[in-house]
Design a protein around this motif. Sequence first.
Motif, PDB file in Angstrom:
ATOM      1  N   VAL A  32       0.838  -1.195   0.000  1.00  0.00           N
ATOM      2  CA  VAL A  32       0.000   0.000   0.000  1.00  0.00           C
ATOM      3  C   VAL A  32       0.880   1.255   0.000  1.00  0.00           C
ATOM      4  N   SER A  33       0.279   2.365  -0.411  1.00  0.00           N
ATOM      5  CA  SER A  33       1.046   3.608  -0.476  1.00  0.00           C
ATOM      6  C   SER A  33       0.952   4.350   0.851  1.00  0.00           C
ATOM      7  N   GLY A  34       2.072   4.891   1.326  1.00  0.00           N
ATOM      8  CA  GLY A  34       2.087   5.672   2.563  1.00  0.00           C
ATOM      9  C   GLY A  34       1.508   7.055   2.320  1.00  0.00           C
ATOM     10  N   ARG A  35       1.349   7.807   3.415  1.00  0.00           N
ATOM     11  CA  ARG A  35       0.680   9.107   3.287  1.00  0.00           C
ATOM     12  C   ARG A  35       1.509  10.260   3.808  1.00  0.00           C
ATOM     13  N   GLY A  36       2.819  10.074   3.939  1.00  0.00           N
ATOM     14  CA  GLY A  36       3.617  11.211   4.378  1.00  0.00           C
ATOM     15  C   GLY A  36       3.631  11.379   5.876  1.00  0.00           C
ATOM     16  N   ALA A  37       3.248  12.580   6.345  1.00  0.00           N
ATOM     17  CA  ALA A  37       3.536  12.965   7.719  1.00  0.00           C
ATOM     18  C   ALA A  37       2.668  12.315   8.795  1.00  0.00           C
ATOM     19  N   GLN A  38       1.768  11.445   8.428  1.00  0.00           N
ATOM     20  CA  GLN A  38       0.952  10.824   9.479  1.00  0.00           C
ATOM     21  C   GLN A  38       0.620   9.385   9.090  1.00  0.00           C
ATOM     22  N   ILE A  39       0.110   8.663  10.066  1.00  0.00           N
ATOM     23  CA  ILE A  39      -0.285   7.286   9.776  1.00  0.00           C
ATOM     24  C   ILE A  39      -1.810   7.228   9.832  1.00  0.00           C
ATOM     25  N   PRO A  40      -2.468   7.128   8.686  1.00  0.00           N
ATOM     26  CA  PRO A  40      -3.926   7.058   8.713  1.00  0.00           C
ATOM     27  C   PRO A  40      -4.373   5.820   9.494  1.00  0.00           C
ATOM     28  N   SER A  41      -5.518   5.939  10.191  1.00  0.00           N
ATOM     29  CA  SER A  41      -5.917   4.820  11.053  1.00  0.00           C
ATOM     30  C   SER A  41      -6.179   3.550  10.251  1.00  0.00           C
ATOM     31  N   GLU A  42      -6.644   3.697   8.982  1.00  0.00           N
ATOM     32  CA  GLU A  42      -6.900   2.448   8.237  1.00  0.00           C
ATOM     33  C   GLU A  42      -5.599   1.724   7.903  1.00  0.00           C
ATOM     34  N   LEU A  43      -4.509   2.504   7.734  1.00  0.00           N
ATOM     35  CA  LEU A  43      -3.222   1.852   7.470  1.00  0.00           C
ATOM     36  C   LEU A  43      -2.741   1.125   8.728  1.00  0.00           C
ATOM     37  N   ALA A  44      -2.817   1.816   9.869  1.00  0.00           N
ATOM     38  CA  ALA A  44      -2.383   1.177  11.124  1.00  0.00           C
ATOM     39  C   ALA A  44      -3.220  -0.070  11.393  1.00  0.00           C
ATOM     40  N   ASP A  45      -4.531   0.027  11.199  1.00  0.00           N
ATOM     41  CA  ASP A  45      -5.402  -1.139  11.440  1.00  0.00           C
ATOM     42  C   ASP A  45      -5.073  -2.273  10.481  1.00  0.00           C
ATOM     43  N   GLY A  46      -4.846  -1.912   9.202  1.00  0.00           N
ATOM     44  CA  GLY A  46      -4.502  -2.929   8.198  1.00  0.00           C
ATOM     45  C   GLY A  46      -3.245  -3.685   8.608  1.00  0.00           C
ATOM     46  N   ILE A  47      -2.259  -2.937   9.102  1.00  0.00           N
ATOM     47  CA  ILE A  47      -1.007  -3.595   9.510  1.00  0.00           C
ATOM     48  C   ILE A  47      -1.279  -4.503  10.722  1.00  0.00           C
ATOM     49  N   ARG A  48      -2.032  -3.984  11.698  1.00  0.00           N
ATOM     50  CA  ARG A  48      -2.365  -4.794  12.886  1.00  0.00           C
ATOM     51  C   ARG A  48      -3.043  -6.102  12.501  1.00  0.00           C
ATOM     52  N   GLN A  49      -3.916  -5.999  11.504  1.00  0.00           N
ATOM     53  CA  GLN A  49      -4.673  -7.201  11.101  1.00  0.00           C
ATOM     54  C   GLN A  49      -3.883  -8.091  10.148  1.00  0.00           C
ATOM     55  N   GLY A  50      -2.635  -7.727   9.871  1.00  0.00           N
ATOM     56  CA  GLY A  50      -1.815  -8.552   8.971  1.00  0.00           C
ATOM     57  C   GLY A  50      -2.262  -8.453   7.533  1.00  0.00           C
ATOM     58  N   ARG A  51      -2.837  -7.313   7.175  1.00  0.00           N
ATOM     59  CA  ARG A  51      -3.315  -7.171   5.790  1.00  0.00           C
ATOM     60  C   ARG A  51      -2.370  -6.325   4.924  1.00  0.00           C
ATOM     61  N   VAL A  52      -1.221  -5.956   5.466  1.00  0.00           N
ATOM     62  CA  VAL A  52      -0.257  -5.140   4.705  1.00  0.00           C
ATOM     63  C   VAL A  52       1.125  -5.784   4.804  1.00  0.00           C
ATOM     64  N   SER A  53       1.733  -5.992   3.646  1.00  0.00           N
ATOM     65  CA  SER A  53       3.066  -6.585   3.610  1.00  0.00           C
ATOM     66  C   SER A  53       4.134  -5.528   3.422  1.00  0.00           C
ATOM     67  N   SER A  54       3.765  -4.496   2.679  1.00  0.00           N
ATOM     68  CA  SER A  54       4.755  -3.496   2.290  1.00  0.00           C
ATOM     69  C   SER A  54       4.087  -2.133   2.155  1.00  0.00           C
ATOM     70  N   VAL A  55       4.859  -1.103   2.503  1.00  0.00           N
ATOM     71  CA  VAL A  55       4.385   0.273   2.324  1.00  0.00           C
ATOM     72  C   VAL A  55       5.378   0.962   1.403  1.00  0.00           C
ATOM     73  N   LEU A  56       4.880   1.664   0.401  1.00  0.00           N
ATOM     74  CA  LEU A  56       5.812   2.418  -0.438  1.00  0.00           C
ATOM     75  C   LEU A  56       5.582   3.908  -0.251  1.00  0.00           C
ATOM     76  N   ASN A  57       6.636   4.640  -0.542  1.00  0.00           N
ATOM     77  CA  ASN A  57       6.597   6.099  -0.498  1.00  0.00           C
ATOM     78  C   ASN A  57       6.375   6.663   0.903  1.00  0.00           C
ATOM     79  N   GLU A  58       6.964   6.043   1.894  1.00  0.00           N
ATOM     80  CA  GLU A  58       6.958   6.611   3.243  1.00  0.00           C
ATOM     81  C   GLU A  58       8.415   6.751   3.658  1.00  0.00           C
ATOM     82  N   VAL A  59       8.880   7.986   3.803  1.00  0.00           N
ATOM     83  CA  VAL A  59      10.302   8.173   4.088  1.00  0.00           C
ATOM     84  C   VAL A  59      10.564   9.037   5.323  1.00  0.00           C
ATOM     85  N   ASP A  60       9.558   9.142   6.181  1.00  0.00           N
ATOM     86  CA  ASP A  60       9.784   9.835   7.449  1.00  0.00           C
ATOM     87  C   ASP A  60      10.240   8.768   8.446  1.00  0.00           C
TER      88      ASP A  60
END
Length: 732
Positions: A32-60
């Motif tokens: 999934v694509s990152g969002r820059g300066a913050q972590i959207p709750s759906e991304l954090a939840d997706g990771i918690r639920q094991g639904r995300v393997s990789s994030v691109l374009n997050e460099v903070d």
Amino acid sequence: MSNLYSPSIEAQATELLSKMTLNEKLGQLSQVSGRGAQIPSELADGIRQGRVSSVLNEVDLDIVNELQRIAVEESRLGIPLLIGRDVIHGFKTIFPIPLGQAATWSPDIVEKGARVAALESARVGVNWTFAPMIDIARDPRWGRIAESLGEDPFLCGQLGEAMVKGFQTDDLSSVGSIASCAKHFVGYGASESGRDYNTANIPENELRNVYLPPFHVAAKAGAASFMASFSDLNGVPASGNQWLMKQVLREEWQYQGFVVSDWDSIKDLQVHGLSASQKDSAYLAAKAGVDMEMVSTCYIDNLGELIASKQIDEIEVDTMVLNILKAKYALGLFVNPFTDPSSLPDALNSNHLEDAKEAAQKSCVLLQNNNHILPISKQATKRIAVLGPMANDGYEQLGTWIFDGEEKDSVTCLDGLRALAGDNIEIDFMPVLANSRDHDTQHFDKALDLTNSADIAILFLGEESILSGEAHSRSNIDLPGAQAKLIEHLYASSTPIVLVILAGRPLTIQPILNKVDSILYAWHPGTMGGPAIAELLFGDACPSGKLPVSFPRVVGQIPIYYAQKNTGRPAAEHSYVYMDDVPQRAAQTSLGMASTHLDTHFTPLYPFGFGMSYANFAYEQVEISSQSIKIGETFKVSLRLENHSNIDAEEVVQLYVRDLVGSVTRPVKQLKGFKRVHVKAHSQEHISFEMHTDDLAFYDIRNQLNVEAGDFMLGVGSDSSVELTLAFTLTN
Ligand code: BGC
């Protein structure tokens, strides 16, 4: 192919897989694509639920570490993330665009560039780059030629391998190593008429002999991942192409890394018209063996159902998941997914800048130097006019794909010249045009005045960064805007003019050749372009770059490349007739009956491999160890390279071969070896190439890799126009 992963990595990944639910498995296929300066709750939840393997374009850095923390501490199995980024020619310290790096013809320099990019991007937690781009590029209209390593499979393979090594080192798990990604598999560079994302029709034999070899080299070099191309390849877009991904990559090459789609390229299978729904797209891509889906969600939304309906076997998904998990283990992410920047060198440190300067310097190609106008003598010069929109633009010299590079860190050409010129030379600067596309001629007269009152004028023209790169193809590749008119205007002056071109592609510069004295082609040279170019102009360094791609005279010649086929009616100087010389009502058969255009010469403006020097090299005693070589044996080609000048300089020695007769026709020349050699003033170097008959193998009429007995010609010289004078025979 040697094993990419150790038995212990295989075992750990298999063990982990056995604990995974189907949903967790599908999560590992999802980027999934990152969002820059913050972590959207759906991304954090997706990771918690094991639904995300990789994030691109997050460099903070803090965000990346937090994403990893959520993954390893708050998801059930604690699987760390791949953090992907397009680190294409540098992260903070920007090196020349890849096409420029290719002009160095130096695997060492290219490897250093990738090393610096890896170290700097690893500081913010990036552990995977989408490079090297090793698409064979023979169409300068295609904007992505800037990201490529040029037209030749051998050069591209050698330099692509160097990039893989630079990013990954020998140990992917070491701090500062990041996974590489060989892209775009395959044929993207053959997009019709250079329009990005377009169809590629490449016969299998051509694919195997030209487009696939650099990828095979990258696979053998251990590239941890491959990226599927956007292109429709012979009717089957790469992301759904089983022949390509399964037969060639997995079966023939035994590739063990993982394959990622391109951005939305699985979803796009429906747009291509290969599938009727996103579910079909997921089915086709999974069957082809694309392991991870970039951004679109066809897999995660549909693979569950496809398994339930038994269209896809869960074992197939297991293989895809394993491919990805193994890379995560190899990167050491299970041991430590977090990044501590203090364990890595600072970005933009002096060593990195020095490496970037060396790369920029050795990438510049001297195309013309009438009356030895260059180098500029510091003693004899009092006043220089520095003109043009590219002279002092720290942003535009960086080139395409510089998500993280910043204008403020660039040293411009004007800065570089001022620093070297010292107090004795006065520099008058004027951009004349606001940018490379500007049509406003109002400052032309003032520019002419400055030129007239200077001892020499240096004109910095070219293309802004945005005119090349992804989705930035052009149909006309002349100098944009009023730049050619500016040259015309200044031609009225008797002051010598040096033209420095900063561009992302070969431009059609034939019309302006006679209007300037010298031409230095500097590509988009990156952060340190200014000092690199200034040293070349003042003779503190000697130009040594060589073209990695042929320069057309006019756009209508495209594609034009040195390794062309002979055809049944090859063009020849003695029979060539230019259109204006054709008598009126000439008989149909009176012209040369050869493969030429009537309105332009049949050769390129500058051939592949071309590049001048301030030094004067001579190739002497080019010899081959035997004229009759048994297949399976080695042989040696040797020569003496003499530097008949009073400056130390580097030359790229190039070895070309022609296989006279084959079961499929062979190119008129093929690069089979090259060496960048330093030769001191008035001295000489003995150079040799150790060759094996396997180096002469090609995919034959059965599409099998084979060495065919027969006659060959060979030549060694300073560019691809070298005459092949040495004959030899391969025998069974
Ligand atoms: C490009 C890839 C790139 C990816 C991720 C795509 O549009 O084709 O080369 O790696 O985006 O940014």
